[in-house]
Design a protein around this motif. Structure first.
Motif, PDB file in Angstrom:
ATOM      1  N   ASN A 152       0.828  -1.207   0.000  1.00 51.61           N
ATOM      2  CA  ASN A 152       0.000   0.000   0.000  1.00 51.61           C
ATOM      3  C   ASN A 152       0.857   1.251   0.000  1.00 51.61           C
ATOM      4  N   ALA A 153       1.955   1.226   0.750  1.00 46.85           N
ATOM      5  CA  ALA A 153       2.858   2.373   0.777  1.00 46.85           C
ATOM      6  C   ALA A 153       3.433   2.634  -0.614  1.00 46.85           C
ATOM      7  N   ILE A 154       3.870   1.570  -1.269  1.00 49.11           N
ATOM      8  CA  ILE A 154       4.481   1.717  -2.590  1.00 49.11           C
ATOM      9  C   ILE A 154       3.466   2.162  -3.632  1.00 49.11           C
ATOM     10  N   ALA A 155       2.268   1.595  -3.589  1.00 53.83           N
ATOM     11  CA  ALA A 155       1.235   1.990  -4.545  1.00 53.83           C
ATOM     12  C   ALA A 155       0.857   3.454  -4.377  1.00 53.83           C
ATOM     13  N   ALA A 156       0.915   3.959  -3.134  1.00 57.07           N
ATOM     14  CA  ALA A 156       0.550   5.349  -2.881  1.00 57.07           C
ATOM     15  C   ALA A 156       1.658   6.319  -3.256  1.00 57.07           C
ATOM     16  N   THR A 157       2.908   5.942  -3.015  1.00 56.23           N
ATOM     17  CA  THR A 157       4.018   6.879  -3.232  1.00 56.23           C
ATOM     18  C   THR A 157       4.757   6.651  -4.545  1.00 56.23           C
ATOM     19  N   ARG A 158       4.845   5.388  -4.967  1.00 61.71           N
ATOM     20  CA  ARG A 158       5.476   4.996  -6.235  1.00 61.71           C
ATOM     21  C   ARG A 158       6.970   5.304  -6.289  1.00 61.71           C
ATOM     22  N   SER A 159       7.559   5.612  -5.165  1.00 60.13           N
ATOM     23  CA  SER A 159       8.988   5.901  -5.102  1.00 60.13           C
ATOM     24  C   SER A 159       9.557   5.352  -3.812  1.00 60.13           C
ATOM     25  N   LEU A 160      10.845   4.989  -3.858  1.00 59.28           N
ATOM     26  CA  LEU A 160      11.531   4.418  -2.702  1.00 59.28           C
ATOM     27  C   LEU A 160      12.775   5.225  -2.353  1.00 59.28           C
ATOM     28  N   VAL A 161      13.043   5.347  -1.056  1.00 57.82           N
ATOM     29  CA  VAL A 161      14.327   5.807  -0.545  1.00 57.82           C
ATOM     30  C   VAL A 161      14.846   4.674   0.329  1.00 57.82           C
ATOM     31  N   ILE A 162      16.057   4.194   0.026  1.00 58.34           N
ATOM     32  CA  ILE A 162      16.523   2.929   0.587  1.00 58.34           C
ATOM     33  C   ILE A 162      17.794   3.112   1.395  1.00 58.34           C
ATOM     34  N   PRO A 163      17.713   2.991   2.724  1.00 59.24           N
ATOM     35  CA  PRO A 163      18.938   2.971   3.529  1.00 59.24           C
ATOM     36  C   PRO A 163      19.644   1.632   3.369  1.00 59.24           C
ATOM     37  N   LEU A 164      20.960   1.664   3.433  1.00 57.53           N
ATOM     38  CA  LEU A 164      21.749   0.459   3.164  1.00 57.53           C
ATOM     39  C   LEU A 164      22.990   0.438   4.022  1.00 57.53           C
ATOM     40  N   GLU A 165      23.279  -0.692   4.626  1.00 55.86           N
ATOM     41  CA  GLU A 165      24.563  -0.884   5.276  1.00 55.86           C
ATOM     42  C   GLU A 165      25.568  -1.350   4.226  1.00 55.86           C
ATOM     43  N   PRO A 166      26.686  -0.672   4.073  1.00 52.21           N
ATOM     44  CA  PRO A 166      27.669  -1.054   3.061  1.00 52.21           C
ATOM     45  C   PRO A 166      28.459  -2.287   3.504  1.00 52.21           C
ATOM     46  N   THR A 167      27.771  -3.417   3.493  1.00 55.56           N
ATOM     47  CA  THR A 167      28.379  -4.701   3.845  1.00 55.56           C
ATOM     48  C   THR A 167      28.084  -5.678   2.717  1.00 55.56           C
ATOM     49  N   GLY A 168      28.677  -6.845   2.799  1.00 52.37           N
ATOM     50  CA  GLY A 168      28.401  -7.853   1.784  1.00 52.37           C
ATOM     51  C   GLY A 168      26.926  -8.178   1.697  1.00 52.37           C
ATOM     52  N   LYS A 169      26.269  -8.329   2.838  1.00 52.97           N
ATOM     53  CA  LYS A 169      24.832  -8.617   2.847  1.00 52.97           C
ATOM     54  C   LYS A 169      24.033  -7.466   2.263  1.00 52.97           C
ATOM     55  N   GLY A 170      24.406  -6.249   2.640  1.00 49.93           N
ATOM     56  CA  GLY A 170      23.710  -5.093   2.108  1.00 49.93           C
ATOM     57  C   GLY A 170      23.871  -4.978   0.610  1.00 49.93           C
ATOM     58  N   MET A 171      25.049  -5.279   0.111  1.00 51.13           N
ATOM     59  CA  MET A 171      25.278  -5.196  -1.325  1.00 51.13           C
ATOM     60  C   MET A 171      24.504  -6.262  -2.085  1.00 51.13           C
TER      61      MET A 171
END
Length: 277
Positions: A152-171
């Motif tokens: 529902n959030a995505i359908a309403a906003t249609r855009s993402l801001v994505i926090p990421l830990e710069p680790t192997g898992k995050g990548m």
């Protein structure tokens, strides 16, 4: 109009912290901001901002009731003013059962020959309430797991801001992000954009610097890379404040690295504002 969902496949990477501070920064830039907390967890945006609401009162009107078309009042009555110059639609425990509630509401609508799209309810509720005419910025913070809150959030906003830990898992999550976004688009039936990837907890190791280069090679905007700021952000949660308020009102002195982080949050917010212009 600027609308986005803060999203991360993994918990604990600063998704809600980022949402609160971007909403604060947007408000400081003179924008009319509404944050929407769709996360049923106790450690949600509502808690972080110190907003006291009757989330355990099943008889109280709340965002879940509006999503299943069983409101007890006008949508605007849900909106709380925060101490930071922006408004909040708070979370409620009823969101824990949102999937089942939407399923039942959809079945009832089908029996009555009515239209009801379980993934598009937030957008419809906001439009019916005239929210896009009142705000120029909407930030939605759902739980990280895939499900009705996130869709529902995505359908309403249609855009993402994505926090990421710069680790192997995050990548790994970034390497597969296009497939994830495609999955969202297939589910909700709209085109979804990634406005920014926000590396968080960045050090000076060669691996982490290589990860930053890889993010940009993949074609994602990464306007800022926030350093390791556990003390600052954990302090925000303890004091239930945004980082701007915490540094200004709680810290006994201004620390250069924390002031740098606040400026990075302003830079990121401005970047998002410019992208939407």
């Amino acid at each position: 109009m600027l609308t986005y969902t803060t999203y991360s496949e993994a918990g604990g990477v600063g998704k809600t912290t980022l949402a609160s501070n971007l909403a604060d920064a947007h408000a400081q830039h003179g924008r009319d901001v509404l944050a929407i907390d769709l996360d049923p967890q106790n450690g949600s945006l509502t808690y972080l901002l110190g907003v006291d609401t009757p989330r355990e009162d099943g008889d109280a009107d709340n965002i879940a009731r509006h999503l299943i078309d069983r409101p007890k009042g006008d949508f605007h009555e849900l909106v709380e003013e925060t101490a930071y110059g922006f408004d909040l639609v708070p979370s409620h425990n009823m969101l824990e059962n949102l999937g089942d509630l939407l399923g039942r509401a959809e079945s009832m609508a089908e029996d009555l020959g009515e239209e009801f799209d379980r993934w598009d309810r937030l957008r419809e509720v906001l439009l019916d309430a005239g929210i896009p005419d009142e705000y120029d910025t909407i930030v939605v913070d759902p739980p990280a797991t895939a499900g009705p809150h996130l869709y529902n959030a995505i359908a309403a906003t249609r855009s993402l801001v994505i926090p990421l830990e710069p680790t192997g898992k995050g990548m790994q999550s970034i390497e597969g992000l296009r497939d994830v976004v495609q999955g969202f688009e297939d589910t909700v039936g709209v085109t979804v954009g990634v406005l920014a990837v926000v590396p968080n907890g960045v050090g000076r190791t060669a691996d982490q610097q290589r990860y930053l280069e890889r993010i940009r090679e993949l074609g994602y905007d990464a306007p800022v890379a926030i350093g390791e700021r556990a003390s600052l952000f954990e302090g925000c949660w303890d004091a239930q404040r945004t980082a701007f308020s915490y540094v200004d009102e709680v810290r006994d002195r201004k620390r250069d690295h924390e002031m740098e982080t606040l400026e990075q949050l302003h830079t990121l917010a401005r970047h998002l504002e410019e992208v939407s212009a």
